[in-house]
Design a protein around this motif. Structure first.
Motif, PDB file in Angstrom:
ATOM      1  N   GLU A  66       0.859  -1.172   0.000  1.00 39.83           N
ATOM      2  CA  GLU A  66       0.000   0.000   0.000  1.00 39.83           C
ATOM      3  C   GLU A  66       0.900   1.228   0.000  1.00 39.83           C
ATOM      4  O   GLU A  66       1.842   1.301   0.791  1.00 39.83           O
ATOM      5  N   ILE A  67       0.633   2.192  -0.894  1.00 35.76           N
ATOM      6  CA  ILE A  67       1.422   3.430  -0.873  1.00 35.76           C
ATOM      7  C   ILE A  67       0.811   4.346   0.180  1.00 35.76           C
ATOM      8  O   ILE A  67      -0.309   4.827   0.028  1.00 35.76           O
ATOM      9  N   ARG A  68       1.543   4.562   1.257  1.00 38.38           N
ATOM     10  CA  ARG A  68       1.008   5.308   2.385  1.00 38.38           C
ATOM     11  C   ARG A  68       1.298   6.805   2.296  1.00 38.38           C
ATOM     12  O   ARG A  68       0.500   7.622   2.701  1.00 38.38           O
ATOM     13  N   HIS A  69       2.506   7.128   1.832  1.00 43.94           N
ATOM     14  CA  HIS A  69       2.910   8.544   1.815  1.00 43.94           C
ATOM     15  C   HIS A  69       3.753   8.815   0.592  1.00 43.94           C
ATOM     16  O   HIS A  69       4.337   7.901   0.028  1.00 43.94           O
ATOM     17  N   GLN A  70       3.826  10.102   0.225  1.00 42.69           N
ATOM     18  CA  GLN A  70       4.737  10.464  -0.855  1.00 42.69           C
ATOM     19  C   GLN A  70       5.342  11.827  -0.557  1.00 42.69           C
ATOM     20  O   GLN A  70       4.814  12.611   0.220  1.00 42.69           O
ATOM     21  N   ALA A 111       0.579  10.410   9.307  1.00 46.69           N
ATOM     22  CA  ALA A 111      -0.317  11.228   8.501  1.00 46.69           C
ATOM     23  C   ALA A 111       0.084  12.699   8.621  1.00 46.69           C
ATOM     24  O   ALA A 111      -0.080  13.484   7.694  1.00 46.69           O
ATOM     25  N   VAL A 112       0.633  13.069   9.781  1.00 51.01           N
ATOM     26  CA  VAL A 112       1.106  14.452   9.973  1.00 51.01           C
ATOM     27  C   VAL A 112       2.597  14.550   9.649  1.00 51.01           C
ATOM     28  O   VAL A 112       3.016  15.376   8.839  1.00 51.01           O
ATOM     29  N   LEU A 113       3.419  13.668  10.268  1.00 50.44           N
ATOM     30  CA  LEU A 113       4.876  13.831  10.170  1.00 50.44           C
ATOM     31  C   LEU A 113       5.423  13.510   8.785  1.00 50.44           C
ATOM     32  O   LEU A 113       6.512  13.954   8.437  1.00 50.44           O
ATOM     33  N   THR A 120       7.116  18.606   6.422  1.00 46.52           N
ATOM     34  CA  THR A 120       8.294  19.434   6.192  1.00 46.52           C
ATOM     35  C   THR A 120       8.355  20.565   7.211  1.00 46.52           C
ATOM     36  O   THR A 120       9.422  20.890   7.740  1.00 46.52           O
ATOM     37  N   LEU A 121       7.185  21.159   7.501  1.00 52.15           N
ATOM     38  CA  LEU A 121       7.157  22.243   8.488  1.00 52.15           C
ATOM     39  C   LEU A 121       7.567  21.728   9.868  1.00 52.15           C
ATOM     40  O   LEU A 121       8.329  22.393  10.585  1.00 52.15           O
ATOM     41  N   VAL A 122       7.070  20.535  10.240  1.00 55.99           N
ATOM     42  CA  VAL A 122       7.430  19.966  11.546  1.00 55.99           C
ATOM     43  C   VAL A 122       8.939  19.722  11.606  1.00 55.99           C
ATOM     44  O   VAL A 122       9.592  20.025  12.608  1.00 55.99           O
ATOM     45  N   LEU A 123       9.495  19.218  10.501  1.00 58.23           N
ATOM     46  CA  LEU A 123      10.940  18.958  10.477  1.00 58.23           C
ATOM     47  C   LEU A 123      11.716  20.260  10.711  1.00 58.23           C
ATOM     48  O   LEU A 123      12.660  20.307  11.505  1.00 58.23           O
ATOM     49  N   LEU A 124      11.290  21.331  10.028  1.00 56.49           N
ATOM     50  CA  LEU A 124      11.965  22.619  10.215  1.00 56.49           C
ATOM     51  C   LEU A 124      11.841  23.079  11.665  1.00 56.49           C
ATOM     52  O   LEU A 124      12.808  23.576  12.251  1.00 56.49           O
ATOM     53  N   ALA A 125      10.653  22.893  12.245  1.00 53.72           N
ATOM     54  CA  ALA A 125      10.446  23.305  13.632  1.00 53.72           C
ATOM     55  C   ALA A 125      11.351  22.508  14.569  1.00 53.72           C
ATOM     56  O   ALA A 125      11.939  23.062  15.502  1.00 53.72           O
ATOM     57  N   VAL A 126      11.477  21.196  14.310  1.00 59.17           N
ATOM     58  CA  VAL A 126      12.339  20.353  15.147  1.00 59.17           C
ATOM     59  C   VAL A 126      13.791  20.842  15.062  1.00 59.17           C
ATOM     60  O   VAL A 126      14.486  20.975  16.073  1.00 59.17           O
ATOM     61  N   LEU A 127      14.234  21.134  13.842  1.00 58.70           N
ATOM     62  CA  LEU A 127      15.614  21.606  13.665  1.00 58.70           C
ATOM     63  C   LEU A 127      15.818  22.936  14.384  1.00 58.70           C
ATOM     64  O   LEU A 127      16.837  23.152  15.036  1.00 58.70           O
ATOM     65  N   PHE A 128      14.816  23.829  14.267  1.00 61.50           N
ATOM     66  CA  PHE A 128      14.931  25.129  14.913  1.00 61.50           C
ATOM     67  C   PHE A 128      15.036  24.955  16.422  1.00 61.50           C
ATOM     68  O   PHE A 128      15.911  25.535  17.071  1.00 61.50           O
ATOM     69  N   LEU A 129      14.174  24.091  16.968  1.00 64.88           N
ATOM     70  CA  LEU A 129      14.185  23.836  18.417  1.00 64.88           C
ATOM     71  C   LEU A 129      15.549  23.287  18.840  1.00 64.88           C
ATOM     72  O   LEU A 129      16.109  23.658  19.869  1.00 64.88           O
ATOM     73  N   MET A 130      16.093  22.409  18.005  1.00 57.84           N
ATOM     74  CA  MET A 130      17.366  21.788  18.331  1.00 57.84           C
ATOM     75  C   MET A 130      18.477  22.831  18.420  1.00 57.84           C
ATOM     76  O   MET A 130      19.251  22.854  19.378  1.00 57.84           O
ATOM     77  N   PHE A 131      18.546  23.715  17.421  1.00 61.18           N
ATOM     78  CA  PHE A 131      19.610  24.720  17.449  1.00 61.18           C
ATOM     79  C   PHE A 131      19.403  25.711  18.580  1.00 61.18           C
ATOM     80  O   PHE A 131      20.353  26.148  19.223  1.00 61.18           O
TER      81      PHE A 131
END
Lengths: 119, 630
Positions: free
Chosen positions: A74-78, B227-229, B236-247
């Motif tokens: 199943e393709i879950r994410h892209q 579904a979110v991450l 992508t926004l969460v990843l940027l936020a995580v990186l910002f928090l880290m620095f």
């Protein structure tokens, strides 16, 4: 560039006659399938894929990650750009692949997952 | 007599499993703090060994091997696993017992590895790790059936829970009592072909289907988090936020402990200063030992905080997701998605970053990552930046509370990242023009709560490695620099500062003609040499060179004022530009040499960074001078 290539190969596959018997579902490369696609692996065959690693090696690595004939996928994410890479749920594990490599996995469609079925 | 020695001799057990099966957590649980981390000779794959004692009192030496899907090894890590299991690793005795680990929540790949390992012919036991998570999800494993199908003992284990490994320990103890001697005959394993791998996986799937009952309602926690991450935009926004928090954490949380370490060394310097008579010995202890090593140890909190984040994200299962999200973006610059983690580590220090490239299978992608990792602004550059920015850039607000100093600092970080992407882009387009990109194939493990014990062990290891480095390489370099700056002693009735008569001054004057076009005077040239040991030492060296006395804190402040008097703004900016690239870090070069297995790549790294450093410092100095900052 990779998009146009994918489209061509998708057409090739969909216009191809069914693999066996008249009732057999169509076989398509997983790399061209849309988000949410669910299906079963018909064949893992990288012979049409050129590049690195060599087709035989690519095929072997896919096998080692659990992409074997008969497994459900199943393709879950892209990804954000060019819908690439893709995250594939295969028999209970999630594996990330680029669409280019996923084209070595040939799948046929099954009914979309309904609640309660085994993944 | 033989029996006595056989009963007390440590039994060699090797821990083998897929990546993400909780193998390291199990290793930590079994061995506790009795661990030794070293490198295998010739390769920089970390060799982790620990010990425990069975119920019978037999000591066991447990070797933690890198995770792998198959013995058909591809990356340097996997080669170590294969060779260790087969007993072909130089300087390593073959294991007497294989302790296989599989993720109980997802058995099919683990079971296939077990089937492959059985061909080796050594006694084996399978630990179904994370049995608690499997049970919680309603995955019902018939352990007896699984054991019968596989033909080896199978035990459930929960590495992260106290007493979760008791059954496993008992089983290992039982097996050790009846271990057959290691036979000299060759083992039955040979690299499987595709047909064999297919057959093994089918067999594994059959065994799993026969012995595992999947829950009626599959677990959806990971899917819901993803579904979110893993959402193209939100993720992508969460990843940027995580990186910002880290620095943010690296720079703000680390400040109090850093100040405390600094104060501690200042006090130590005061004490030794009062105890020792004025002269060579005092200068050695005060400026060489305490000043030099203290200047480096101050970074321990920053490095630990950075690693805390990295270990937490890794344990949670997020790191693979970050690689997934970054793959396309980094791919545009010719980097592999997996390069994201090593490059992130390189913000603390390029050395762990370069070592982390071991997870990249392809040699080309690995080399590209290794070559650009030192361009990430490591924490050792921070003191140099802070000193120069503090002295030469006015601390005024530009807009919205953003200070000009902060902006310059940010600019230096961005310059580092942009040049790393540029260099890898050039490598891809010029050097490796004809090689198509390597595939991106990565398991995204199910999320799980990080274990405090695992994180603690990881941090402890990082701290040990860093302290060992500070106590050896850096200490030695400080002694050398102190020696160069103090010998020969000034003649009687000398009018110039003592350093003007030293070997260091001669070296500085020797280098002056080469570095004058980039605006460096001989004092800077001298400071660049100790920067070879560790970049941050350049600050301490500038202090020594400018013959300033006083505590570390004071030196930094006074040094800034001194520099304003001695340097032009153009020189200061040129030095900043130099340090964005700053090729001189002996430990990084040594790591690159070991990791790539060739002096050549270390030389390439040194040469291209030196060229970039010289070129950018030259451009900055000339432009700034032309604009009137000279």
């Amino acid at each position: 560039m990779s998009i146009s290539l994918s489209v061509v190969s998708l057409e090739d596959w969909t216009e191809a006659p069914p693999h066996d018997g008249t009732m057999a579902p169509r076989v398509t490369p997983l790399g061209t399938a849309a988000l949410g696609f669910t299906g079963r692996i018909h064949a893992v065959d990288a012979s049409a894929c050129s590049g690195v690693p060599a087709p035989a090696e690519l095929e072997h690595r896919l096998l080692e990650l659990g992409f074997v004939e008969g497994a459900t996928v199943e393709i879950r994410h892209q990804g954000l750009f060019r819908r690439d890479p893709i995250a594939i749920r295969v028999n209970g594990a999630t594996i990330a692949l680029r669409r280019r490599e996923a084209c070595a996995i040939h799948v046929h469609t099954t009914e979309p997952r309904t609640p309660g079925t085994r993944r | 007599m033989n029996e006595v020695s056989a009963a007390t001799r440590a039994v060699r057990v090797a821990l083998v499993g897929n990546p993400n099966c909780g193998k390291t957590a199990l290793f930590n649980a079994l061995t506790g703090s009795r661990q030794k981390v070293a490198n295998y000779p010739g390769v920089t794959v970390e060799r982790k060994e620990g010990g425990f004692v069975t119920a019978d009192g037999r000591p066991v030496r447990l070797l933690d091997l890198p995770g792998t899907y198959s013995l058909r090894a591809r990356s340097p890590d996997e080669v170590v696993t294969r060779d260790a299991v087969l007993g072909q690793l130089a300087g390593e005795d073959p294991p007497e017992l294989l302790l296989c680990v599989a993720d109980a929540t997802n058995l099919r790949l683990g079971v296939r590895l077990v089937l492959e390992l059985k061909q080796v012919g050594r006694p084996m036991v399978l630990a179904l790790n994370m049995a608690d998570i499997a049970r919680h999800r309603g995955v019902d494993i018939d352990v007896g059936r699984l054991s019968a199908e596989l033909g080896i003992p199978v035990v459930s284990s929960i590495a992260v829970r106290r007493a979760g490994t008791e059954a496993l320990l008992a089983q290992v103890g039982d097996m050790i009592r009846t271990l057959p001697p290691v036979s000299g005959e060759p083992c039955g394993w040979s690299a499987p072909g595709r047909a064999e791998t297919r057959a093994l996986q089918r067999e594994a799937d059959r065994i799993v289907a026969a012995s595992v009952t999947q829950p009626a309602q599959p677990d959806t926690v990971t899917a819901r988090i993803d579904a979110v991450l893993l959402h193209p935009v939100w993720g992508t926004l969460v990843l940027l936020a995580v990186l910002f928090l880290m620095f943010q954490a690296v720079f703000t949380w680390a400040q109090p402990p850093m100040d405390a370490i600094k104060a501690g060394f200042d006090r130590l310097a005061d004490v030794t200063g009062a105890l020792l008579p004025d002269g060579l010995l005092r200068s050695f202890v005060h400026d060489g030992l305490i000043g030099g090593v203290g200047a480096v140890l101050v970074f321990l909190p920053q490095i630990l905080i950075l690693f805390l984040f990295i270990l937490l994200l890794e344990d949670f299962g997020y790191m693979a997701r970050a690689a997934f999200l970054m793959d396309r973006i980094m791919g545009g610059a010719g980097l592999h998605g997996r390069a994201f983690i090593p490059l992130l580590s390189s913000f603390a220090c390029a050395i762990p970053g370069i070592m982390a490239t071991r997870v990249i299978d392809s040699r080309r992608d690995r080399l590209a990552t290794i070559l650009v990792a030192p361009l990430m602004t490591c924490s050792a550059r921070i003191p140099v930046y802070t000193l120069i920015i503090g002295a030469f850039i006015p601390n005024r607000a530009v807009w919205g509370g953003v200070s000009e100093q902060g902006l310059v600092m940010f600019g230096l970080y961005v310059t580092g990242i942009v040049s790393a992407l540029g260099v890898s882009f050039l490598l891809k387009r010029v050097v490796w023009r004809n090689t198509p990109p390597e595939p991106f194939m990565l398991e995204l493990p199910d999320y799980k709560l990080p274990s405090v014990r695992n994180i603690g062990f990881g941090l402890l290891q990082r701290a040990k490695i860093f302290l060992r480095r500070a106590g050896t390489t850096i200490l030695m370099m400080m002694v050398v620099i102190w020696f160069l700056a103090s010998v020969p002693r000034p003649p009687e009735g000398a009018t110039e500062p003592a350093i003007s008569y030293s070997l260091a001054a001669r070296i500085g004057h020797f280098m002056e003609p080469v570095l004058a076009p980039v605006g460096f005077n001989w004092q800077i040239d001298v400071a660049l040499i100790p920067g070879m040991a560790a970049r941050e030492v350049a600050v301490a060296s500038l202090g020594t060179v400018y013959s300033i006395e006083g505590g570390d804190e004071e030196v930094s402040r006074q040094l800034g004022q001194t520099l304003v008097g001695k340097w032009s703004l153009a020189t200061a900016l040129a030095l900043l530009a130099w340090y964005v690239f700053a090729p001189q870090c002996a430990s990084t070069l040594a790591t690159v040499r070991r990791e790539t297995g060739s002096r050549g790549w270390a030389a390439v790294l040194f040469a291209y960074m030196l060229a970039l450093a010289y070129g950018s410092a030259f451009a900055v100095f000339q432009i700034a001078s032309a604009l009137g900052a000279g």
